[in-house]
Design a protein around this motif. Structure first.
Motif, PDB file in Angstrom:
ATOM      1  N   PHE A  53       4.267   3.384   8.742  1.00 56.29           N
ATOM      2  CA  PHE A  53       3.498   2.514   7.871  1.00 56.29           C
ATOM      3  C   PHE A  53       2.838   3.374   6.801  1.00 56.29           C
ATOM      4  O   PHE A  53       2.521   4.534   7.039  1.00 56.29           O
ATOM      5  N   ASN A  54       2.606   2.794   5.630  1.00 51.96           N
ATOM      6  CA  ASN A  54       1.964   3.493   4.533  1.00 51.96           C
ATOM      7  C   ASN A  54       0.796   2.654   4.011  1.00 51.96           C
ATOM      8  O   ASN A  54       0.992   1.497   3.605  1.00 51.96           O
ATOM      9  N   VAL A  55      -0.397   3.232   4.038  1.00 50.33           N
ATOM     10  CA  VAL A  55      -1.585   2.539   3.556  1.00 50.33           C
ATOM     11  C   VAL A  55      -1.385   2.120   2.103  1.00 50.33           C
ATOM     12  O   VAL A  55      -0.864   2.879   1.288  1.00 50.33           O
ATOM     13  N   GLY A  56      -1.775   0.879   1.803  1.00 54.30           N
ATOM     14  CA  GLY A  56      -1.652   0.350   0.449  1.00 54.30           C
ATOM     15  C   GLY A  56      -0.363  -0.409   0.200  1.00 54.30           C
ATOM     16  O   GLY A  56      -0.249  -1.127  -0.796  1.00 54.30           O
ATOM     17  N   LYS A  57       0.610  -0.272   1.090  1.00 50.40           N
ATOM     18  CA  LYS A  57       1.885  -0.983   0.941  1.00 50.40           C
ATOM     19  C   LYS A  57       1.780  -2.393   1.523  1.00 50.40           C
ATOM     20  O   LYS A  57       0.969  -2.673   2.396  1.00 50.40           O
ATOM     21  N   ILE A  58       2.643  -3.280   1.035  1.00 49.79           N
ATOM     22  CA  ILE A  58       2.673  -4.666   1.496  1.00 49.79           C
ATOM     23  C   ILE A  58       3.861  -4.848   2.443  1.00 49.79           C
ATOM     24  O   ILE A  58       4.966  -4.383   2.157  1.00 49.79           O
ATOM     25  N   TYR A  59       3.598  -5.542   3.553  1.00 45.09           N
ATOM     26  CA  TYR A  59       4.617  -5.801   4.573  1.00 45.09           C
ATOM     27  C   TYR A  59       4.734  -7.301   4.792  1.00 45.09           C
ATOM     28  O   TYR A  59       3.756  -8.029   4.690  1.00 45.09           O
ATOM     29  N   THR A  60       5.935  -7.752   5.090  1.00 47.17           N
ATOM     30  CA  THR A  60       6.181  -9.168   5.342  1.00 47.17           C
ATOM     31  C   THR A  60       6.207  -9.418   6.840  1.00 47.17           C
ATOM     32  O   THR A  60       6.875  -8.701   7.589  1.00 47.17           O
ATOM     33  N   LEU A  61       5.476 -10.419   7.260  1.00 47.57           N
ATOM     34  CA  LEU A  61       5.416 -10.808   8.667  1.00 47.57           C
ATOM     35  C   LEU A  61       6.022 -12.198   8.800  1.00 47.57           C
ATOM     36  O   LEU A  61       5.599 -13.129   8.123  1.00 47.57           O
ATOM     37  N   THR A  62       7.020 -12.324   9.659  1.00 49.22           N
ATOM     38  CA  THR A  62       7.653 -13.616   9.910  1.00 49.22           C
ATOM     39  C   THR A  62       7.315 -14.065  11.324  1.00 49.22           C
ATOM     40  O   THR A  62       7.580 -13.337  12.278  1.00 49.22           O
ATOM     41  N   LEU A  63       6.730 -15.251  11.443  1.00 48.77           N
ATOM     42  CA  LEU A  63       6.384 -15.826  12.747  1.00 48.77           C
ATOM     43  C   LEU A  63       7.337 -16.989  13.000  1.00 48.77           C
ATOM     44  O   LEU A  63       7.420 -17.925  12.200  1.00 48.77           O
TER      45      LEU A  63
END
Length: 66
Positions: A53-63
């Motif tokens: 993981f990289n601080v400041g980056k955006i990640y997509t979460l799929t539920l």
């Protein structure tokens, strides 16, 4: 039905036994998309060294229900 949210990594901390704690906050960086995204925070504990993981980056979460 699935729900998709975009979360920005706000903090990444190391704990004992090589455990990392990643703290995310829902982002509204994309105004058109974000009006439908859930709001909130997410905290996960990760022990897998291959997971990066990289601080400041955006990640997509799929539920999605199983």
């Amino acid at each position: 039905m699935k729900t998709v949210a975009k979360f920005k990594l706000e903090e990444l901390a190391m704990r004992e036994n090589d455990t990392r704690v990643a703290k995310f906050r829902a982002t509204t960086a994309d105004a058109d998309w974000s009006k439908f995204t859930p709001a909130g925070t997410l905290e996960i504990w990760v022990t897998n060294p291959a997971c990066e993981f990289n601080v400041g980056k955006i990640y997509t979460l799929t539920l999605e229900e199983e």
